[in-house]
Design a protein around this motif. Structure first.
Motif, PDB file in Angstrom:
ATOM      1  N   ASN A  44       0.817  -1.298   0.040  1.00 23.23           N
ATOM      2  CA  ASN A  44       0.034  -0.049  -0.121  1.00 23.23           C
ATOM      3  C   ASN A  44       0.840   1.261  -0.031  1.00 23.23           C
ATOM      4  N   HIS A  45       2.145   1.319  -0.590  1.00 27.57           N
ATOM      5  CA  HIS A  45       2.926   2.353  -0.509  1.00 27.57           C
ATOM      6  C   HIS A  45       3.397   2.441  -2.079  1.00 27.57           C
ATOM      7  N   ILE A  46       3.569   3.654  -2.693  1.00 24.35           N
ATOM      8  CA  ILE A  46       4.380   3.933  -3.741  1.00 24.35           C
ATOM      9  C   ILE A  46       4.937   5.344  -3.574  1.00 24.35           C
ATOM     10  N   GLY A  47       6.252   5.114  -3.228  1.00 23.63           N
ATOM     11  CA  GLY A  47       6.976   6.295  -2.615  1.00 23.63           C
ATOM     12  C   GLY A  47       6.533   6.758  -1.343  1.00 23.63           C
ATOM     13  N   LYS A  48       6.104   8.003  -1.338  1.00 22.08           N
ATOM     14  CA  LYS A  48       5.425   8.704   0.030  1.00 22.08           C
ATOM     15  C   LYS A  48       3.998   8.420   0.028  1.00 22.08           C
ATOM     16  N   LYS A  49       3.566   8.095  -1.083  1.00 19.68           N
ATOM     17  CA  LYS A  49       2.066   8.170  -1.132  1.00 19.68           C
ATOM     18  C   LYS A  49       1.474   6.397  -0.777  1.00 19.68           C
ATOM     19  N   LYS A  50       0.407   6.514  -0.261  1.00 20.52           N
ATOM     20  CA  LYS A  50      -0.470   5.318  -0.068  1.00 20.52           C
ATOM     21  C   LYS A  50      -1.427   5.333  -1.265  1.00 20.52           C
ATOM     22  N   VAL A  51      -1.663   3.998  -1.593  1.00 18.07           N
ATOM     23  CA  VAL A  51      -2.690   3.411  -2.738  1.00 18.07           C
ATOM     24  C   VAL A  51      -3.994   3.610  -2.056  1.00 18.07           C
ATOM     25  N   THR A  52      -4.232   3.178  -0.931  1.00 21.80           N
ATOM     26  CA  THR A  52      -5.543   3.492  -0.310  1.00 21.80           C
ATOM     27  C   THR A  52      -5.308   4.378   1.113  1.00 21.80           C
ATOM     28  N   HIS A  53      -6.318   4.565   2.002  1.00 23.78           N
ATOM     29  CA  HIS A  53      -6.239   5.304   3.183  1.00 23.78           C
ATOM     30  C   HIS A  53      -6.278   3.955   4.211  1.00 23.78           C
ATOM     31  N   ASP A  54      -6.215   2.796   3.842  1.00 23.63           N
ATOM     32  CA  ASP A  54      -6.153   1.764   5.059  1.00 23.63           C
ATOM     33  C   ASP A  54      -4.770   1.530   5.620  1.00 23.63           C
ATOM     34  N   PRO A  55      -4.539   1.409   6.784  1.00 25.15           N
ATOM     35  CA  PRO A  55      -3.188   1.006   7.169  1.00 25.15           C
ATOM     36  C   PRO A  55      -2.204  -0.113   6.318  1.00 25.15           C
ATOM     37  N   THR A  56      -1.097   0.303   6.132  1.00 21.60           N
ATOM     38  CA  THR A  56      -0.254  -0.769   5.407  1.00 21.60           C
ATOM     39  C   THR A  56      -0.100  -2.183   6.327  1.00 21.60           C
ATOM     40  N   PRO A  57       0.240  -2.923   5.706  1.00 17.43           N
ATOM     41  CA  PRO A  57       0.778  -4.342   6.447  1.00 17.43           C
ATOM     42  C   PRO A  57       1.908  -4.131   7.543  1.00 17.43           C
ATOM     43  N   ILE A  58       2.798  -3.112   6.905  1.00 13.12           N
ATOM     44  CA  ILE A  58       3.756  -2.892   7.955  1.00 13.12           C
ATOM     45  C   ILE A  58       3.499  -2.008   9.016  1.00 13.12           C
ATOM     46  N   GLN A  59       2.783  -1.125   9.034  1.00 15.12           N
ATOM     47  CA  GLN A  59       1.972  -0.361  10.102  1.00 15.12           C
ATOM     48  C   GLN A  59       1.213  -1.028  10.950  1.00 15.12           C
ATOM     49  N   VAL A  60       0.368  -2.055  10.388  1.00 16.30           N
ATOM     50  CA  VAL A  60      -0.023  -3.251  11.428  1.00 16.30           C
ATOM     51  C   VAL A  60       0.930  -3.919  12.165  1.00 16.30           C
ATOM     52  N   GLU A  61       1.715  -4.402  11.622  1.00 22.66           N
ATOM     53  CA  GLU A  61       2.733  -5.246  12.140  1.00 22.66           C
ATOM     54  C   GLU A  61       3.476  -4.724  13.304  1.00 22.66           C
ATOM     55  N   MET A  62       3.829  -3.412  12.905  1.00 17.24           N
ATOM     56  CA  MET A  62       4.622  -2.220  13.822  1.00 17.24           C
ATOM     57  C   MET A  62       3.767  -2.206  14.804  1.00 17.24           C
ATOM     58  N   ARG A  63       2.506  -1.864  14.839  1.00 19.23           N
ATOM     59  CA  ARG A  63       1.559  -1.640  15.891  1.00 19.23           C
ATOM     60  C   ARG A  63       1.382  -2.812  16.917  1.00 19.23           C
ATOM     61  N   TYR A  86       3.931  -5.141  17.311  1.00 17.98           N
ATOM     62  CA  TYR A  86       5.025  -5.370  17.918  1.00 17.98           C
ATOM     63  C   TYR A  86       5.187  -4.261  18.910  1.00 17.98           C
ATOM     64  N   GLU A  87       4.641  -2.867  18.734  1.00 20.44           N
ATOM     65  CA  GLU A  87       4.737  -2.118  19.621  1.00 20.44           C
ATOM     66  C   GLU A  87       3.970  -2.468  21.182  1.00 20.44           C
ATOM     67  N   GLU A  88       2.698  -3.060  20.694  1.00 18.54           N
ATOM     68  CA  GLU A  88       1.817  -3.332  22.095  1.00 18.54           C
ATOM     69  C   GLU A  88       2.694  -4.623  22.633  1.00 18.54           C
ATOM     70  N   VAL A 148       5.854  -4.953  22.799  1.00 18.38           N
ATOM     71  CA  VAL A 148       6.817  -4.487  23.751  1.00 18.38           C
ATOM     72  C   VAL A 148       6.522  -3.862  24.909  1.00 18.38           C
ATOM     73  N   ASP A 149       5.339  -3.180  24.639  1.00 16.15           N
ATOM     74  CA  ASP A 149       4.672  -2.225  25.970  1.00 16.15           C
ATOM     75  C   ASP A 149       4.326  -3.401  27.029  1.00 16.15           C
ATOM     76  N   ASP A 150       3.680  -4.558  26.820  1.00 14.96           N
ATOM     77  CA  ASP A 150       3.244  -5.363  27.461  1.00 14.96           C
ATOM     78  C   ASP A 150       4.277  -6.127  28.163  1.00 14.96           C
ATOM     79  N   THR A 151       5.603  -6.268  27.535  1.00 11.21           N
ATOM     80  CA  THR A 151       6.719  -7.016  28.130  1.00 11.21           C
ATOM     81  C   THR A 151       7.309  -6.081  29.204  1.00 11.21           C
ATOM     82  N   PHE A 152       7.382  -4.616  28.584  1.00 11.14           N
ATOM     83  CA  PHE A 152       8.087  -3.937  29.441  1.00 11.14           C
ATOM     84  C   PHE A 152       7.382  -3.673  30.810  1.00 11.14           C
ATOM     85  N   ILE A 153       5.724  -3.309  30.821  1.00 12.60           N
ATOM     86  CA  ILE A 153       5.151  -3.267  31.846  1.00 12.60           C
ATOM     87  C   ILE A 153       5.238  -4.376  32.883  1.00 12.60           C
ATOM     88  N   GLU A 154       5.113  -5.616  32.370  1.00 11.90           N
ATOM     89  CA  GLU A 154       5.272  -6.941  33.046  1.00 11.90           C
ATOM     90  C   GLU A 154       6.404  -7.021  33.802  1.00 11.90           C
TER      91      GLU A 154
END
Length: 228
Positions: free
Chosen positions: A185-204, A206-208, A210-216
């Motif tokens: 869902n990326h062509i350069g800096k532009k997105k093909v659609t307004h949906d989150p990209t697979p990388i953004q979903v996986e990064m989110r 991953y961040e969750e 990491v936060d859960d592990t850090f809190i525990e």
């Protein structure tokens, strides 16, 4: 009738105010002095109480860290600790938490952005990703024998053996990067659609994690700011 009205007014006056508190899982602050308004969204019918609580200081990060400590100053909090601090000033205030029960405050005050270092890191990362992706594609093509499949398909359609690079290889080489850009869902800096990209979903995700592990980890080590 008048007595009933007076009684109702007294009951309304005796009813404690309610503060609605919403805190996200991970908050970034740009100051060593952390106030309640820096980490929380709040709503209360008593505007005077709300104004005072927004300015309430809840924590102070040290400006100078030792060499063994990380540049990023991170502290884990329990929402019960925040409620306890609120009740120190307003013991009769009812607090309704509609956010996270445990959260992380990340202090990035005093950090200077190094654009040259960021550019070097980006360039190195691009080179690693480029050659890594190229190696992965080549090994995949060898595993599934793409060259042999193209050769047989060319012979079945054209009626003779291919003598090197054919239209199949050319369109395959063109179609693969186009398919990758559409999938991610990326062509350069532009997105093909307004949906989150697979990388953004996986990064989110991953961040969750990491936060859960850090809190525990902070809770087990007793480093979380909680009530006594």
């Amino acid at each position: 009738m008048a007595e009933t009205v007076k009684k109702g007014i007294k009951e309304m006056a005796a009813t404690p105010d309610t503060l609605y508190l919403k805190i996200d899982r991970n908050i970034v602050v740009q100051s060593y002095q952390v106030h309640l308004q820096d980490i929380a969204s709040m709503e209360c019918t008593n505007t005077a109480v709300l104004r005072q609580l927004k300015q309430k200081k809840i924590y102070t990060f040290q400006e100078k860290d030792s060499q063994k400590q990380k540049k990023h100053r991170i502290q884990v909090f329990s929402v019960l600790r925040i409620i306890q601090q609120i009740h120190e000033d307003y013991p009769d205030l009812e607090v309704q938490n509609i956010g996270e029960s445990d959260f992380i405050v990340n202090c990035q005050a005093g950090q200077q952005e190094n654009k040259l270092l960021d550019a070097v890191k980006t360039a190195v990362l691009c080179v690693v990703i480029f050659f890594g992706a190229a190696f992965t594609i080549m090994t995949f093509n060898n595993d599934v024998s793409v060259a042999e499949v193209f050769s047989q398909l060319y012979y079945q359609v054209i009626g003779r053996q291919s003598d090197g690079v054919t239209e199949l290889e050319i369109f395959y080489a063109i179609g693969m990067p186009i398919g990758i850009m559409i999938f991610y869902n990326h062509i350069g800096k532009k997105k093909v659609t307004h949906d989150p990209t697979p990388i953004q979903v996986e990064m989110r995700k991953y961040e969750e994690d990491v936060d859960d592990t850090f809190i525990e980890s902070a809770s087990r080590e007793g480093k979380s700011m909680d009530v006594d």
